[in-house]
Design a protein around this motif. Sequence first.
Motif, mmCIF file in Angstrom:
data_model
loop_
_atom_site.group_PDB
_atom_site.id
_atom_site.type_symbol
_atom_site.label_atom_id
_atom_site.label_comp_id
_atom_site.label_asym_id
_atom_site.label_seq_id
_atom_site.Cartn_x
_atom_site.Cartn_y
_atom_site.Cartn_z
ATOM 1 N N ALA A 166 -1.385 5.216 3.646
ATOM 2 C CA ALA A 166 -2.245 4.864 2.514
ATOM 3 C C ALA A 166 -2.542 3.369 2.542
ATOM 4 C CB ALA A 166 -1.558 5.240 1.202
ATOM 5 N N PRO A 167 -3.571 2.936 1.804
ATOM 6 C CA PRO A 167 -3.918 1.507 1.842
ATOM 7 C C PRO A 167 -2.825 0.581 1.311
ATOM 8 C CG PRO A 167 -5.771 2.798 1.046
ATOM 9 C CD PRO A 167 -4.600 3.736 1.115
ATOM 10 N N MET A 168 -2.166 0.962 0.189
ATOM 11 C CA MET A 168 -1.221 -0.015 -0.364
ATOM 12 C C MET A 168 -0.189 0.611 -1.293
ATOM 13 S SD MET A 168 -3.905 -1.989 -2.856
ATOM 14 C CE MET A 168 -4.830 -1.121 -4.132
ATOM 15 N N ALA A 169 0.967 -0.050 -1.321
ATOM 16 C CA ALA A 169 2.020 0.270 -2.292
ATOM 17 C C ALA A 169 2.215 -0.952 -3.188
ATOM 18 C CB ALA A 169 3.316 0.603 -1.569
ATOM 19 N N ASP A 170 2.772 -0.734 -4.379
ATOM 20 C CA ASP A 170 3.137 -1.890 -5.213
ATOM 21 C C ASP A 170 4.641 -2.152 -5.085
ATOM 22 O OD1 ASP A 170 4.486 -0.117 -6.875
ATOM 23 O OD2 ASP A 170 2.881 -0.054 -8.389
ATOM 24 N N ALA A 171 5.138 -3.150 -5.810
ATOM 25 C CA ALA A 171 6.540 -3.565 -5.662
ATOM 26 C C ALA A 171 7.501 -2.465 -6.097
ATOM 27 C CB ALA A 171 6.789 -4.844 -6.470
ATOM 28 N N GLU A 172 7.023 -1.521 -6.926
ATOM 29 C CA GLU A 172 7.886 -0.419 -7.367
ATOM 30 C C GLU A 172 7.803 0.784 -6.426
ATOM 31 O OE1 GLU A 172 6.459 0.439 -11.286
ATOM 32 O OE2 GLU A 172 7.114 -1.507 -12.084
ATOM 33 N N GLY A 173 6.955 0.670 -5.423
ATOM 34 C CA GLY A 173 6.823 1.777 -4.481
ATOM 35 C C GLY A 173 5.853 2.851 -4.946
ATOM 36 N N ASN A 174 5.021 2.543 -5.926
ATOM 37 C CA ASN A 174 3.911 3.446 -6.244
ATOM 38 C C ASN A 174 2.839 3.252 -5.169
ATOM 39 O OD1 ASN A 174 5.008 4.189 -8.924
ATOM 40 N ND2 ASN A 174 4.523 2.047 -9.409
ATOM 41 N N VAL A 175 2.188 4.319 -4.766
ATOM 42 C CA VAL A 175 1.256 4.239 -3.636
ATOM 43 C C VAL A 175 -0.152 4.589 -4.100
ATOM 44 C CG1 VAL A 175 0.600 5.372 -1.471
ATOM 45 C CG2 VAL A 175 2.964 4.628 -1.836
ATOM 46 N N TRP A 176 -1.096 3.702 -3.763
ATOM 47 C CA TRP A 176 -2.493 3.916 -4.159
ATOM 48 C C TRP A 176 -3.232 4.676 -3.064
ATOM 49 C CZ3 TRP A 176 -7.406 2.531 -2.441
ATOM 50 C CH2 TRP A 176 -8.452 2.728 -3.366
ATOM 51 N N ILE A 177 -3.861 5.799 -3.440
ATOM 52 C CA ILE A 177 -4.600 6.607 -2.468
ATOM 53 C C ILE A 177 -6.074 6.747 -2.855
ATOM 54 C CG2 ILE A 177 -2.672 7.909 -1.463
ATOM 55 C CD1 ILE A 177 -4.542 9.754 -4.021
ATOM 56 N N GLY A 178 -6.458 6.240 -3.990
ATOM 57 C CA GLY A 178 -7.868 6.268 -4.388
ATOM 58 C C GLY A 178 -8.392 7.682 -4.544
ATOM 59 N N ARG A 179 -9.538 7.941 -3.925
ATOM 60 C CA ARG A 179 -10.162 9.255 -4.093
ATOM 61 C C ARG A 179 -9.600 10.303 -3.135
ATOM 62 N NH1 ARG A 179 -16.363 8.081 -2.641
ATOM 63 N NH2 ARG A 179 -15.835 5.947 -3.149
ATOM 64 N N ARG A 180 -8.689 9.926 -2.236
ATOM 65 C CA ARG A 180 -8.125 10.906 -1.293
ATOM 66 C C ARG A 180 -7.067 11.723 -2.008
ATOM 67 N NH1 ARG A 180 -11.320 10.898 3.250
ATOM 68 N NH2 ARG A 180 -10.613 12.981 2.759
ATOM 69 N N GLU A 199 -0.212 -2.442 3.236
ATOM 70 C CA GLU A 199 0.347 -3.650 2.620
ATOM 71 C C GLU A 199 1.102 -3.288 1.340
ATOM 72 O OE1 GLU A 199 -2.485 -6.205 0.643
ATOM 73 O OE2 GLU A 199 -4.054 -4.672 0.806
ATOM 74 N N VAL A 200 2.054 -4.161 0.998
ATOM 75 C CA VAL A 200 2.792 -4.003 -0.256
ATOM 76 C C VAL A 200 2.394 -5.158 -1.170
ATOM 77 C CG1 VAL A 200 5.064 -3.867 -1.344
ATOM 78 C CG2 VAL A 200 4.720 -2.931 0.963
ATOM 79 N N ARG A 201 1.949 -4.802 -2.378
ATOM 80 C CA ARG A 201 1.492 -5.829 -3.319
ATOM 81 C C ARG A 201 2.493 -6.024 -4.456
ATOM 82 N NH1 ARG A 201 -5.060 -5.263 -4.152
ATOM 83 N NH2 ARG A 201 -5.582 -5.422 -1.941
#
Lengths: 276, 245
Positions: A166-180, A199-201
């Motif tokens: 996936a494009p990115m995770a946040d510091a808590e490990g939630n993962v952004w997948i958008g429309r997929r 990347e991890v944000r």
Amino acid sequence: MQPAAAFASLEELVRQIPDGASITVPVDGAGVALAATLALIRRGARGLNLITAPNSGLQADLLIGAGCVAAIETAGVTFGEYGGAPRFVDAVRRGTITVKDTTCPAVFAQLQAAEKGQPFTTLRGILGTDLLANRPDWAVIDNPFLPGDKVVALPAMRADIALFHAPMADAEGNVWIGRRRELLTMAHAAKTTLVTVEEVRDGSFLDDEQLAAGTIPAMYLGAVAEAKRGATPLGLAGRYGVDDGFLRDYVELARSEAGFARMLDRLMGAARAAAE
Amino acid sequence: MSDIAYTTKELLISVIAPLLAGCRHVACGASSPIPGSAALLTRMRSHGQMRVTVLGSQKNNFFTNGNGELFDVAGTGRLDTFFLGGGQIDGQANINLVGAGGTYPRNDVRWPGSFGSAYLYFVVPKVILFREEHTRRVFVPKVDFISAPGVSEPGIYRPGGPRHLVTNLALFDFDPARVRFVLKSVHPGHSVEEVLDNTGFDFDRPDVVPETPAPDAATLAALRGTIRREIAETYPRFAETAFAA
């Protein structure tokens, strides 16, 4: 603060995939964890039960060519405009892997049944096909609300592991997948989910209303590993395209086992260089 | 008629486009640049009435619920037309996308797989079969594997099915009541005999089979301008080679 997902290295992530595990993977271009797939091949995984959601290309072909796969359940394995999937075709013809042919909406429906914790689901169509004739694990039942109306019953698809990039995770490990959002369904349906990210944000995507809707909460995730260009030589929408030259070479050369070994070496070499 | 030279692909696009007239939503699957171009052409002529989904496109794919949304859209009656092909197609419009020869699953020739055909063939009202290669290897008396059946028994939920077949040689309609293809027109430069010689199943035909009309000047101008630009987003190599001038 909620418990975070476990961040891991690629090697640690693939150690969570035991031999014989059932794994759901997405379509080429929709977030294939290719770097993790190479790590899995390096680990020498065996006997995997690969489920493509709903079809695959390079990832399935690599795992089959490297001898990691015992069975594949798929609606299609192809390199699209580049050509057929050489190691898949060879393995099917030689009978070295078990193939369970399916159809795309069956896979999605079975994943949706699993994410709801239900035992099975039903789907229109499929009646009269040789798919149905070759699937003893599917059944034809009467619609209980309209006797005589036949529908196909399909078991819930609860894989051991969903694996994707996936494009990115946040510091808590939630993962952004958008429309997929098929990735979200895969994560809900599997017992655990392993994700690589570009990347991890900092911060939390869940604090941002616009990002939250396209985010998989950390609760579903067994491990998250950072892997820059982790889908390459496949593409990742909005980030990078496919490596056209590689795929063109692959469908030609991987028709022989020696050619496949060379193409795998090329990927492993590129992965080593990227890691250094 | 037009005396402007055109490519076979331009002709095929101009054969498919009128079959889509009046549709509200047309979708084209992977590796379908000719159906995609025909859909975009018909959309242009629809004055904002027709929606097109080109799988693999960013601009012409409005789905926000993942890959499965196409099937949900089809299952709820929101998709009027879809295109299917096949490694084999028989006279009852059964299609085979799995393999030929030998015994399944160890066929001598293995194709990618059935994809969404086993579902979409049932629920999409107008399925157009499209296969450029018109040979007895493709158009067989009986398919070796049924990925999706041309017709179903009475009582089976089936609002959809095959309506047309377009090949490099000809345009057919499919008559679900008689379970037979009907030859509608033969493309310029080809003959009924050629179609008969290269088709492995029986089909109906009128005493006089019309010639497929060549694309007119306005159609060719649209294809070589707007449509070439629009389809290039998803199929850049096709856009470079498929169109003349």
